[in-house]
Design a protein around this motif. Structure first.
Motif, PDB file in Angstrom:
ATOM      1  N   ALA A   1      -0.938   6.980  -1.031  1.00 17.67           N
ATOM      2  CA  ALA A   1       0.006   7.617   0.660  1.00 17.67           C
ATOM      3  C   ALA A   1      -0.659   9.070   0.805  1.00 17.67           C
ATOM      4  O   ALA A   1       0.336   9.573   0.011  1.00 17.67           O
ATOM      5  CB  ALA A   1       0.675   6.677   1.206  1.00 17.67           C
TER       6      ALA A   1
ATOM      7  N   ALA B   1      -3.474  -0.974  -4.238  1.00 17.07           N
ATOM      8  CA  ALA B   1      -3.527   0.566  -4.444  1.00 17.07           C
ATOM      9  C   ALA B   1      -2.469   0.569  -5.842  1.00 17.07           C
ATOM     10  O   ALA B   1      -3.369   1.532  -6.807  1.00 17.07           O
ATOM     11  CB  ALA B   1      -3.775   1.010  -3.287  1.00 17.07           C
TER      12      ALA B   1
ATOM     13  N   GLY C   1       0.744  -0.876   0.135  1.00 17.97           N
ATOM     14  CA  GLY C   1      -0.151   0.076   0.101  1.00 17.97           C
ATOM     15  C   GLY C   1       1.167   1.347   0.108  1.00 17.97           C
ATOM     16  O   GLY C   1       0.703   2.183  -0.628  1.00 17.97           O
TER      17      GLY C   1
ATOM     18  N   ASP D   1      -7.762  -3.875  -0.989  1.00 18.41           N
ATOM     19  CA  ASP D   1      -7.896  -2.327  -1.254  1.00 18.41           C
ATOM     20  C   ASP D   1      -6.338  -1.784  -1.321  1.00 18.41           C
ATOM     21  O   ASP D   1      -5.671  -1.188  -2.462  1.00 18.41           O
ATOM     22  CB  ASP D   1      -9.209  -2.204  -1.388  1.00 18.41           C
ATOM     23  CG  ASP D   1     -10.152  -2.738  -1.968  1.00 18.41           C
ATOM     24  OD1 ASP D   1     -10.247  -3.526  -3.153  1.00 18.41           O
ATOM     25  OD2 ASP D   1     -11.800  -2.002  -0.963  1.00 18.41           O
ATOM     26  N   VAL D   2      -6.393  -1.668  -0.528  1.00 20.84           N
ATOM     27  CA  VAL D   2      -5.112  -0.811   0.038  1.00 20.84           C
ATOM     28  C   VAL D   2      -3.734  -2.291  -0.451  1.00 20.84           C
ATOM     29  O   VAL D   2      -2.922  -1.026  -0.861  1.00 20.84           O
ATOM     30  CB  VAL D   2      -4.541  -0.779   1.368  1.00 20.84           C
ATOM     31  CG1 VAL D   2      -3.029  -0.415   2.029  1.00 20.84           C
ATOM     32  CG2 VAL D   2      -6.095  -1.033   2.677  1.00 20.84           C
TER      33      VAL D   2
ATOM     34  N   ALA E   1      -4.390   1.917   6.298  1.00 23.83           N
ATOM     35  CA  ALA E   1      -5.709   1.698   5.314  1.00 23.83           C
ATOM     36  C   ALA E   1      -5.827   3.283   4.782  1.00 23.83           C
ATOM     37  O   ALA E   1      -6.901   3.583   3.944  1.00 23.83           O
ATOM     38  CB  ALA E   1      -6.656   1.122   6.123  1.00 23.83           C
TER      39      ALA E   1
ATOM     40  N   LEU F   1      -8.142  -4.675   3.646  1.00 20.91           N
ATOM     41  CA  LEU F   1      -7.041  -4.426   3.169  1.00 20.91           C
ATOM     42  C   LEU F   1      -6.747  -4.989   1.637  1.00 20.91           C
ATOM     43  O   LEU F   1      -5.467  -4.963   1.478  1.00 20.91           O
ATOM     44  CB  LEU F   1      -6.877  -5.919   4.405  1.00 20.91           C
ATOM     45  CG  LEU F   1      -6.759  -5.303   5.729  1.00 20.91           C
ATOM     46  CD1 LEU F   1      -6.035  -6.386   6.801  1.00 20.91           C
ATOM     47  CD2 LEU F   1      -6.317  -4.094   5.839  1.00 20.91           C
TER      48      LEU F   1
ATOM     49  N   LEU G   1     -12.399   4.140   2.635  1.00 24.35           N
ATOM     50  CA  LEU G   1     -12.899   2.432   3.220  1.00 24.35           C
ATOM     51  C   LEU G   1     -13.363   2.240   3.949  1.00 24.35           C
ATOM     52  O   LEU G   1     -13.883   0.819   4.095  1.00 24.35           O
ATOM     53  CB  LEU G   1     -11.845   3.119   4.893  1.00 24.35           C
ATOM     54  CG  LEU G   1     -11.385   1.922   5.497  1.00 24.35           C
ATOM     55  CD1 LEU G   1     -10.507   1.244   4.898  1.00 24.35           C
ATOM     56  CD2 LEU G   1     -10.340   3.330   6.367  1.00 24.35           C
TER      57      LEU G   1
ATOM     58  N   VAL H   1      -4.272   4.991   2.731  1.00 20.29           N
ATOM     59  CA  VAL H   1      -4.005   4.768   0.928  1.00 20.29           C
ATOM     60  C   VAL H   1      -5.582   5.020   0.852  1.00 20.29           C
ATOM     61  O   VAL H   1      -5.440   5.749  -0.424  1.00 20.29           O
ATOM     62  CB  VAL H   1      -3.243   3.362   1.087  1.00 20.29           C
ATOM     63  CG1 VAL H   1      -3.361   3.060  -0.731  1.00 20.29           C
ATOM     64  CG2 VAL H   1      -2.348   3.637   1.638  1.00 20.29           C
ATOM     65  N   LEU H   2      -6.303   5.206   1.243  1.00 19.41           N
ATOM     66  CA  LEU H   2      -7.901   4.649   0.857  1.00 19.41           C
ATOM     67  C   LEU H   2      -8.654   6.185   0.684  1.00 19.41           C
ATOM     68  O   LEU H   2      -9.096   6.527   0.652  1.00 19.41           O
ATOM     69  CB  LEU H   2      -8.533   3.581   1.291  1.00 19.41           C
ATOM     70  CG  LEU H   2      -7.918   2.253   0.984  1.00 19.41           C
ATOM     71  CD1 LEU H   2      -8.784   1.190   1.355  1.00 19.41           C
ATOM     72  CD2 LEU H   2      -8.134   2.440  -0.653  1.00 19.41           C
TER      73      LEU H   2
END
Length: 421
Positions: free
Chosen positions: A170, A262, A164, A258-259, A240, A256, A249, A243-244
Motif C-alpha cells: 500500500a 498482493a 491488501g 488482486d488486492v 484498491a 479485489l 487497477l 495497493v494496486l
C-alpha cells in the motif's frame, strides 16, 4: 386493489435494510473498479464522491415518495401519481428491461466465479431457477437468504481490505497518481459507472407494499442501507488504489482478488472468488424481487399484460411475474454474455431516478421530508452522469426506450379500436 390482490406487509426494518444492502453490495462491488479506473485513474475517488452525492439526492427523493405512496412499483408509481402516465411508464420500462438484463449478468457472473467455463451457462440457469423458487415462496424467505449473503460478503470485503493493507504494497501516493490526466470528463464518466453499484436502494421502495409501517420504515431503511454502502465502497476504493495503483487497477480482471493477493497469498483468490459468487447471488435475488414488484405494478395498470398482476393466495407474492421473469432471464443467459451491461444498466437507472427526483419536486410541503433543492440537484446529477456514459450505453438505452414507447402506443391503439368497434 382488493385484499386478494394485495401483497402482505411482512418486512421489518432489518429485512428492508438487508434487501437494500444485498442489492448495493453485490457483484458490482467486485467489478466496477476497473472500468472506473480506466475512465479516471485515481480520479475515480472523486467520481465515487460524485456518485455518492447523486445517490444521496436520489435516495432522499425515493424515501420521501415511498412514505407517501407505500405500494409496489417504486418510481413507476411515483411518476404516474405526480407527473402522469407516460413518465411513470418510462420509469417502469427502464427499470424492468435494464434490471432484467442485469439479472442475467449477475447469474453469469456467479457461474464465472463458481465453476469452469464449460459449465457457466447451465449453472447460471440453475441459479436463476433456484432463486425464482425462493422468491415464489414468500418475501420473508427472500429477506432471510439475503441477510445471510450480505453478512458473508461483508466479511469477505473486510478480508480484502485487511489482506491488501497487510501486504506492505500500500502506497498513499497512488491515491493522487495521475489525477490531473483524467480530466473532468473522465471523472464524471467514472461517477456514472460507479453509480451502477449504488442503485440498489430502489429495491426497498419497489417493495413498499410489503413493508410494515412503511411511512416510517422505508425512509429509515433507505438511508441506513445507503450510508453503510458509502462507507464500504469508500474503504474499498481507497484500499484498491493504494495497493494496486490506478494503472494496475484499470488493467485488472478481478481487482479485489488482486488486492487481497498482493502480499503473495495465492489462496486469497479462492476466498474472494467465493465472496464474489455469493454477492452475485445476493444481487440476483434482490434484483428479481424488485423487477417482479415493478412488473406487478405495471400489469395492474395494463402497461404490461394484466395476467402478470396475479398474487399468490398463500405466499402473497407476484408469482406469475416472478416466474415469467425467471424464464426470460434464463433465456438471456443462454442467448448472450451480459457481463458488460454496467453502462446500459446505469443509463436505465439514472433515467429512473431522474423521474423520481422530478416527482419529488412536485410534492406539496406537507409530504416533504427533505428540502426541494436536493431533488433538483438529483435531477441535474442524473442528467450529467447519463450524458457522460460511454456512447454505446447511451445508444442502447435510447433504443430500449423507443421499443417501450412503441409497445405502449400500439397497445393503446389496439384497445381504442376494440372499444370503438
Amino acid at each position: 386493489m382488493t385484499g386478494a390482490d394485495a401483497l402482505a406487509r411482512r418486512l421489518g426494518l432489518g429485512d428492508a435494510v438487508a434487501i437494500g444492502l444485498g442489492s448495493m453490495i453485490g457483484a458490482g462491488v467486485f467489478a466496477v473498479w476497473a472500468p472506473a479506473a480506466q475512465a479516471a485513474g485515481a480520479g475515480l475517488l472523486t467520481g465515487l464522491v460524485l456518485a455518492a452525492v447523486v445517490a444521496f439526492c436520489n435516495a432522499t427523493s425515493s424515501a420521501q415518495l415511498a412514505a407517501r405512496y407505500p405500494t409496489s412499483g417504486g418510481t413507476y408509481v411515483y411518476g404516474r401519481e405526480r407527473l402522469g402516465e407516460w413518465p411513470g411508464f418510462l420509469a417502469g420500462w427502464s427499470f424492468v428491461i435494464g434490471k432484467t438484463a442485469s439479472c442475467a449478468a449477475m447469474a453469469i457472473t456467479f457461474a464465472a466465479y463458481a465453476v469452469p467455463p464449460e459449465w457457466h451457462k447451465p449453472v447460471a440457469a440453475l441459479a436463476v431457477a433456484a432463486l425464482t423458487a425462493v422468491s415464489c415462496f414468500g418475501v420473508t424467505r427472500t429477506a432471510g437468504v439475503t441477510r445471510v449473503i450480505v453478512a458473508v460478503v461483508l466479511a469477505v470485503l473486510a478480508f480484502v481490505v485487511v489482506a491488501g493493507l497487510a501486504s506492505g504494497d500500500a502506497d498513499p501516493s497512488r491515491l493522487t497518481d495521475g489525477w490531473a490526466d483524467a480530466g473532468w470528463y473522465g471523472v464524471l464518466q467514472s461517477a456514472g459507472l460507479i453509480f451502477f453499484a449504488f442503485a440498489g436502494y430502489a429495491r426497498i421502495a419497489t417493495m413498499g407494499e410489503e413493508v410494515r409501517e412503511p411511512q416510517r420504515t422505508i425512509p429509515r431503511a433507505i438511508v441506513i442501507a445507503l450510508s453503510v454502502t458509502l462507507v464500504v465502497y469508500g474503504v474499498l476504493g481507497l484500499a484498491a488504489l493504494a495497493v494496486l495503483g490506478p494503472d494496475a487497477l484499470a488493467r485488472s480482471i478481478s481487482p479485489l482478488a488482486d488486492v487481497a493477493s498482493a502480499g503473495g497469498w495465492g489462496w486469497t483468490a479462492v476466498v474472494v472468488g467465493g465472496g464474489a459468487a455469493l454477492a452475485a447471488l445476493g444481487a440476483l435475488l434482490a434484483l428479481m424481487a424488485g423487477v417482479g414488484r415493478t412488473a406487478l405494478a405495471m400489469a395492474r395498470n395494463d402497461d404490461l399484460p394484466s395476467w402478470l398482476a396475479a398474487v399468490h393466495p398463500r405466499y402473497r407474492v407476484p408469482h406469475r411475474a416472478t416466474i415469467v421473469l425467471g424464464v426470460v432471464v434464463i433465456a438471456l443467459v443462454f442467448a448472450f454474455d451480459l457481463r458488460g451491461a454496467i453502462g446500459f444498466s446505469s443509463f436505465g437507472v439514472l433515467l429512473y431516478y431522474f423521474i423520481a427526483n422530478a416527482s419529488a419536486v412536485t410534492q406539496p410541503r406537507e409530504d416533504r421530508r427533505f428540502p426541494r433543492w436536493l431533488a433538483v440537484a438529483g435531477m441535474i446529477g442524473c442528467l450529467v452522469l447519463v450524458a457522460t456514459l460511454p456512447l454505446p450505453s447511451i445508444v442502447a438505452g435510447v433504443a430500449v426506450l423507443a421499443v417501450g414507447v412503441a409497445y405502449r402506443v400500439v397497445v393503446r391503439l389496439v384497445r381504442a379500436r376494440r372499444a370503438s368497434a
